[in-house]
Scaffold this active site. Structure first.
Site, PDB file in Angstrom:
ATOM      1  CB  THR A  92      -0.984   0.203   1.012  1.00 51.24           C
ATOM      2  OG1 THR A  92       0.164   0.141   2.437  1.00 51.24           O
ATOM      3  CG2 THR A  92      -1.982  -1.080   1.560  1.00 51.24           C
ATOM      4  CD  GLU A 101       5.717  -1.133  12.236  1.00 53.19           C
ATOM      5  OE1 GLU A 101       6.399  -0.216  11.708  1.00 53.19           O
ATOM      6  OE2 GLU A 101       4.926  -1.112  11.610  1.00 53.19           O
TER       7      GLU A 101
END
Length: 1513
Positions: A20, A82
């Site tokens: 993305t 993350e």
């Protein structure tokens, strides 16, 4: 990482770069930047930075995290790490997480299917070998599952990425606003509120936050929302509820515009029931009810994980809609000062020169944060002069911003509720709710409804424990301003007046109309020159409330009065006028609507003349109206509840109509000195309190009620109690002190609730039988006073029927002796026999006594031992006094008292030692102390330190304070030149060598008429000396007056000090334990006897007093002999078995053989196995430790009895308990297979010599006997036994088994290794020494005894161990239950803390009121004394005049009789000239004077004949 990281970014973007970065994430980043949203993505990493630490820091520095889930998101370990970090930060610090599902299905993420399944399959193959990696993979899976359940944005719902990005950016903007709520900065104390609210949020699904305006409800709601909304899937904060509709609430929850009606809203809310939803509706009002109803309806199906918070100042909106209402209260002074200082000075503490002003402004604000914020901002950087000027301005004109915050609540009220609010603000603040309700009800205001509405809207508060109405100061200021705005220039046109200047202007002579005025409240102490117009109140046609009062301790200002007042308004509901100056109310005064009339200290003689309609009248206060002569007819006052006529000295007759009301609760008639009769013709149902204290001429009292609890007839002339006294079933206190009641009626015994009975009258007639009947009925009596009863000689034996008696005072009575059953009064603490001059003997007293006094008992000769007073010392001061009881100064009785006193003081020392070890606060009244005074002229013999003819002494202390426990002090006081009547105390000055002098006052001295010994133990002084411990210190005693001066009327002849150490304490505790057990045995024997209270003693004849005293002395002697003989039996029993063993060892071998190796005596010894040893040293130590735990005697005794009950029946004696008191003794027994005492004897003798053969084949006389078994071989043999025993599982049983086997093997020749050989065959030393042989059979039998004893000991120890184990388990169970109760009690205590704080504040207010009343009482007492003196003078003059009148009447009668006599004489003897008769001549002249001697000698014969004739006539 630390949680204190500062916020650097608004958004952190987590994404899979390959999926993305170029297609979506870069455009999202740019869109955020264009909206001034600080965003972070990995392109911002600097070269040279480590990747993960930089990413981790960026996550922690961001408010919001956007997670862009794509097809290959799970293939990146960085992305998964993350995600784990983001969710941890969300959980711990409330970070907002917004998922974006970009061209992927959330179900694949939630279930790890599709590409996510393939990614994790690869991880399982490649890195799942180590445990740490398996844990990491598990965390990744859990993070994906959680994040998929968070409400986010789906790309499939939008036509292009541009629309999706716009939605995400708008969502971030909203979240940023919610994360930074607009709340006042610098608030204090919010953390405490947050903790409380957080606790209730966890417990309840729907919660309301309620309180008055400006108290901080909105601030709390904003902070809660900002802190917790990231944890919810759908959130909505309706800052102002009136601007929200159900449609808007739903749009905020779903983050998109929704069009729907109420039904659709409810259905949509139900569809979110499986989500975590947070809604806050702030500032909800009456017109927001549709929204409130819709939200509450839609929230019904939600779980506890969803929360609905509603803030409002309308409590009725929350009732039956929320699960819990959290009330926000005003801040305390400390927090208020901190907040005002932060706003005004930007510091938490104000500058010193501003402190007083800050406190005044804090008092004005009343703990309202809104007012504190506004005042602080207004006064920031201003001078002191500006602060002072602002404070003056606020007294009359409040700040508009503060006013506006509260005016809105007032405007929402209906007209009638506004009137109630203003009346409370002006007249009823701090008044009882019942009074306010009654007055407002008479005004047709519907007060019950109105007061509840005001309370729901937080405009008033009902104080729970006082039931009074309270209104915040700022709300009262608002009410004053509202009334002032009715007409700011002319006070005559305002509805309510309270300003002194305005009222004085209105009351002056003025013909203007005053119809607008409905109420006046005026402090008469503030007026200066008030000129009252006669028709001032007549022109107030609407006047409902009039209060002219004088604060306590103040005096009225000057008032210029007219001759008469014209009538008041017919609408008057409340009338109060202190020191009303007129003789009566105006002639046409109308009281039809009057609820209360208060006229204390007034000059009225009567209220009104004619009978009035009084249908609303509830209370009358005419206290201290000295001139009041009569009370009006109150027969039509059907609601009358209380009447106060105290101090109405001119009131002679109490109108019978007072008792006609069925609602009368209180009637106060104290000090109505002219009142002679108080009588109710019927039984009253509601009267609770009536007092006639100090009615010195009251002769008849007959009032009965079901509810009277306290009846005080003290200092009256009442001679007889009416039979209706028996109908006062709830009566708890009856005070007859100073009355003339001669007989206590038998109906008193029916008062089962009576707790106090006090009487002191020399004419009281009561005998033993009457008291016996009385005691049988008064089962609840706690205090009994029968003082100055000279006709009271003897107490009945059933005094123990008063089982709850705590105080007994017989001062001044003629009682000769007390019954022995008095020792059964286990709760008796105070016994006073002062001035009982006929008292001859004292029986044994209960151990609970803490204050005993027998001063001036001049006939007292015999006192039973007081040693039992030492057995119960629980944080009390024992005071014992025999002052001026001189017959105790010689003989055995005084010595016995001295010994008992010593025991009591050492007992106090013992208990205080234990309290010191627990570090108990000495000021908490947990210490024990003792004070004693009695006749005597020498210091007790026990005192090691004493000085003669000196008042000072030097004490040498031990080197170490560890052995030092306390001091006992003593002085001999000798009065001279007559002791002063005022109080005096013994003062003790002490100092260490070269140190400072310290002073300590201890014992209060009463009047003495001879030498007396004072002995006392004071733990506080001991602590002071221990705190400055040095080798020696000096004491100086003196007598000081209550003013601190030295009293030279008393001389200290001797002084002494006794030091109590550990050894003396242990000796005492052993003696005390024995006495304790003896007392308990006697008590158990006494319990078998029927109680005196249940016997009929009417047939028992009272023996003569001498015979009773003789029996009393005989009983004492028998008790002493019985105790001595019991001690001797126990000592003999303790050593009986040792003597048996010694006798057996000394017995001859032939005697043993004659009985087959076992004598009858041995068989008895074997049966009593385990009983031959005395208690070991460890047992003695344990006993000392147990006894030293003072105040635990009852528990120890209970445990011993419990153990005895569980002892097996086959044990024939109880002496085994001495050997097996603990498991340590059992371990010692198995290590020794023979008795330790016998082993020591064998060591001393070195060899065992006996003259018995091994078997019956002994050599004949003369044969050499050279065999000898040495001690070394025997010791080795026993050592082998012990070694074998160690391998057994049970030590005691193993020892016993080995000893038994050896004994049996040796005793039976067939199985013995010795096999009948002489000792010579097994000897170690071949050299013969003496012609003696070892008696092996005796040794075997002795070993058998030891083995059997060991077995029994072991079995008993096992059983006792099981019993102890069960008891410990039971104790643990009880302890757990107690812990649970304690935790529950702690929760309850936390809830009551606030209530206690309010009580403390109320106590302070009451203390100030008490001080004012005390000064008022002293003034009234002074006035009363002056009036009494004037009354006595008038009475004397009346008596003189009465005697003169009687004499004049007698003289006139005599003159008439003599004139009649003369008339008859002149008729019968007309020839006699009566004018020549001397006696009649004197009478005729109007004087009664005998004729002189000279006139008698000059009488003529005719005169003599005339006189004789008159005499015959």
């Amino acid at each position: 990482m630390s949680s204190s990281c500062t916020t650097k970014y608004d958004v952190f973007i987590s994404f899979r770069g390959e999926d993305t970065r170029e297609t979506f994430t870069v455009h999202l980043f740019n869109a955020l930047e264009n909206k001034t949203i600080r965003a972070y993505m990995d392109c911002l990493l600097h070269r040279g930075d480590e990747v993960w630490p930089a990413l981790e820091k960026a996550i922690e520095s961001s408010l919001i995290s956007i997670v862009v889930f794509s097809e290959n998101y799970a293939t990146s370990k960085w992305c998964l790490e993350e995600l784990v970090k983001i969710l941890e930060w969300r959980e711990d610090h409330g970070q907002v997480v917004i998922p974006v599902f970009y061209r992927t299905d959330p179900s694949h993420i939630r279930n790890q299917s599709g590409s996510f399944e393939r990614a994790f399959a690869k991880y399982e193959r490649d890195i799942a070998e180590s445990e740490s990696n398996r844990v990491k993979i598990s965390k990744w899976r859990e993070a994906l599952k959680k994040s998929a359940n968070i409400s986010g944005w789906h790309s499939r719902n939008y036509a292009d990425d541009h629309e999706l990005i716009r939605k995400v950016v708008n969502d971030v903007l909203k979240m940023r606003i919610l994360k930074h709520p607009i709340v006042p900065t610098g608030l204090v104390g919010t953390e405490e509120i947050h903790k409380s609210v957080k606790f209730y949020m966890k417990q309840h699904r729907v919660m309301g936050i309620w309180g008055m305006r400006g108290v901080g409800k909105t601030t709390i709601a904003k902070m809660l929302f900002a802190k917790y909304f990231p944890h919810y899937d759908h959130v909505c904060y309706a800052e102002d509820a009136r601007e929200y509709t159900p449609q808007r609430v739903l749009s905020d929850l779903l983050r998109e515009q929704i069009s729907t009606d109420t039904t659709g809203f409810v259905n949509s809310m139900s569809s979110l029931s499986n989500k975590k939803v947070l809604i806050v509706l702030d500032n909800v009002k009456d017109y927001d009810q549709p929204l409130l109803e819709a939200v509450c309806q839609g929230f019904k199906r939600h779980s506890r994980q969803s929360k609905l918070i509603i803030t409002t100042s309308h409590k009725d909106l929350l009732e039956k809609r929320v699960d819990f209402i959290f009330e926000v209260k005003q801040w305390d002074d400390a927090k208020s000062i901190e907040l005002l200082s932060l706003k005004a000075f930007e510091e938490s503490i104000p500058p010193k020169h501003y402190e007083i002003l800050v406190n005044k402004f804090v008092e004005y604000a009343g703990g309202i944060p809104l007012a504190l914020n506004l005042l602080g901002s207004y006064l920031r950087s201003k001078s002191i002069q500006f602060w002072e000027s602002t404070l003056e301005k606020l007294q009359k004109h409040p700040i508009k911003q503060i006013q506006a915050a509260f005016t809105e609540s007032y405007d929402e009220l209906e007209k009638l509720d506004k009137e109630i609010f203003l009346d409370i603000a002006f007249f009823f603040h701090g008044e009882k709710k019942d009074l306010v309700t009654s007055i407002l009800k008479a005004c047709d205001f519907s007060p019950l409804r109105g007061i509840e509405i005001l309370q729901d809207k937080a405009l008033i508060t009902i104080i729970p424990y006082k039931e009074t109405i309270d209104m915040h100061g700022l709300l009262k200021e608002m009410a004053y301003e509202i009334v002032h705005e009715e007409n700011s220039k002319d006070p005559r046109k305002r509805s309510r007046l309270r300003d002194t200047e305005d009222i004085c202007d209105v009351l002056k002579e003025n013909k203007k109309s005053l119809d607008a005025i409905e109420g006046i409240i005026l402090d008469l102490s503030q007026i200066k020159d008030l000129r009252l117009s006669p028709d001032a109140f007549k022109r107030m046609n609407s006047l409902r409330f009039l209060k002219l009062y004088i604060p306590s301790g103040q005096s009225s200002g000057k008032m210029i009065l007219p001759k008469d007042l014209e009538p008041f308004s017919d609408k008057l509901r409340y009338f109060e006028w202190h020191q009303y100056p007129f003789k009566s109310l105006p002639p046409s005064f109308c009281a039809k609507l009057l609820v209360e009339i208060r006229m204390p200290h007034s000059h009225v003689k009567r209220l009104w003349q004619e009978k009035q309609e009084l249908e609303h009248l509830e209370g009358i206060d005419l206290s201290e109206c000295k001139e009041l002569e009569e009370l009006p007819d109150l027969s039509k006052a059907k609601r009358l509840r209380w009447v106060n006529l105290s101090g109405c000295e001119s009131l002679a007759i109490l109108h019978s109509s007072v008792f006609t009301s069925d609602t009368l609760v209180s009637l106060i008639l104290d000090r109505c000195t002219n009142l002679q009769c108080v009588k109710a013709e019927r039984h009253l149902k509601s009267l609770q309190h009536i007092s006639v204290k100090g009615c010195s001429n009251l002769k008849e009292f007959a009032v009965s009620s079901d509810l009277i609890e306290n009846l005080d007839l003290s200092n009256t002339k009442v001679e007889k109690l009416d039979r209706s006294i028996g109908e006062l079933l709830k009566l708890e206190c009856l005070n007859l002190e100073g009355s003339r009641v001669k007989h206590l009626p038998k109906e008193l015994s029916a008062l089962k609730s009576l707790k106090e009975l006090k009487h002191s009258y020399i004419g009281l007639k009561i005998d033993k039988q009457q008291l016996q009947d009385l005691f049988n009925g008064l089962s609840s009596l706690q205090i009994l006073h029968l003082k100055e009863c000279s006709r009271f000689f003897e107490f009945p034996d059933n005094i123990d029927a008063l089982s709850k008696l705590r105080e007994l005072r017989l001062d001044g009575s003629n009682v000769i002796w007390l019954p022995s059953t008095i020792k059964r009064l286990k709760e008796l603490e105070i016994l006073s026999l002062n001035n009982c001059s006929s008292l001859e003997a004292l029986p044994e007293l209960p151990s609970s006594i803490k204050d005993f006094s027998a001063d001036n008992c001049t006939s007292l000769k015999s006192v039973s031992a007081l040693s039992n007073l030492a057995t119960k010392m629980v944080g009390k001061t024992k005071r014992i006094s025999f002052n001026n009881s001189l017959k105790l100064s010689a003989g055995h009785t005084l010595h016995s008292i001295m010994e008992s006193i010593h025991s009591t003081m050492v007992s106090a020392v013992s208990s205080n030692v234990k309290r010191r070890s627990y570090a108990t606060d000495v000021h908490s009244n947990n210490y024990n102390s003792v004070e004693v005074s009695l006749p005597g002229d020498t210091i007790p013999e026990r005192f090691a330190y004493k000085t003669a003819k000196s008042s000072s002494i030097t004490i040498e202390l031990p080197d170490s304070p560890s052995n030092f426990l306390g001091f006992i002090y003593s002085v001999v006081l000798s009065p001279r030149r007559g002791m002063k009547k005022h109080g005096a105390k013994i003062r003790c000055k002490y100092n260490f060598a070269g140190g400072k002098n310290y002073s300590w006052e201890d014992i209060t001295i009463s009047e003495l008429n001879s030498d007396h010994v004072y002995i006392w133990y004071d733990p506080f002084l001991t602590d002071k000396i221990l705190g400055q411990y040095k080798p020696s210190f000096h004491l100086k005693f003196s007598v000081a007056t209550d003013t601190g001066e030295v009293d030279d009327s008393i001389v200290i002849k001797e002084c002494g000090v006794q030091i109590i150490n550990e050894s003396e304490l242990q000796r005492f505790l052993l003696e005390l334990d024995k006495k304790k057990k003896d007392l308990e045995e006697e008590s158990s024997e006494q319990q078998l006897q029927p109680p005196h209270g249940s016997q009929d003693h009417s047939h028992v004849q009272t023996p003569p007093q001498d015979l009773k005293r003789e029996r009393f002395d005989e009983k004492q002697s028998n008790d002493t002999e019985r105790q001595i003989s019991k001690q001797q039996r126990e000592m003999n029993k303790q050593s009986s078995f040792d003597r048996k063993i010694e006798e057996k060892m000394e017995s001859t071998p032939n005697e043993n053989m004659a009985s087959g190796g076992k004598s009858q005596e041995e068989n008895e010894i074997i049966k009593g196995k385990g009983n031959e040893e005395p208690p070991t040293e460890s047992v003695k130590n344990n006993v000392l430790v147990d006894i030293s735990n003072e105040n635990c005697y009852d528990q120890a005794k209970h445990l011993e009895e419990k153990q005895k009950e569980k002892e097996p029946m086959h044990l024939e004696t109880s002496e085994c308990q001495d050997h097996t008191s603990n498991l340590q003794q059992t371990e010692n027994l198995w290590k020794q297979s023979v008795d330790a005492k016998k082993i020591q004897e064998l060591h001393k003798e070195k060899t065992i010599e006996h003259s018995q053969y091994i078997s019956s084949s002994a050599p004949s006389h003369g044969e050499k006997r050279t065999s000898e078994l040495t001690m070394k071989e025997l010791h080795r043999h026993f050592k082998k036994i012990a070694k074998k025993a160690k391998v057994e599982s049970n030590p005691a049983t193993a020892s016993a088994t080995q000893a038994t086997n050896l004994a049996m093997e040796t005793f039976h020749p067939s199985s013995s290794k010795i096999k009948g050989k002489r000792v010579v065959e097994v000897q170690l030393n071949q050299v013969p020494t003496q012609n003696t042989y070892l008696d092996v059979s005796a040794l075997c039998r002795w070993l058998q005894v030891q083995a059997l004893r060991s077995v029994s000991v072991a079995r008993y120890a096992e059983m006792k161990f099981e019993v102890a184990k069960q008891e410990k388990e039971e104790e643990l169970r009880v302890a757990r239950e107690e812990n649970a109760k304690v935790e529950e009690a702690l929760k309850t205590m936390e809830e009551r803390v606030s209530h206690v704080e309010s009580l403390e504040k109320r106590v302070e207010d009451l203390n100030s009121e008490v001080a004012c009343w005390r000064s008022k009482y002293e003034e009234s007492q002074k006035k009363l004394e002056d009036e009494n003196r004037e009354w006595r003078e008038k009475e004397c003059s009346w008596k003189r005049r009465e005697s003169e009148v009687i004499e004049e009447e007698a003289v006139s009668q005599w003159v008439k009789s003599f004139e009649h006599c003369m008339l008859q004489v002149s008729t019968l003897y007309p020839n006699i000239d009566l004018s020549r008769v001397g006696a009649f001549k004197e009478i005729q002249n109007g004087e009664i004077v005998s004729p002189s001697d000279s006139e008698e000698t000059e009488e003529s014969e005719e005169d003599t004949m005339a006189v004789s004739g008159a005499g015959e006539l």
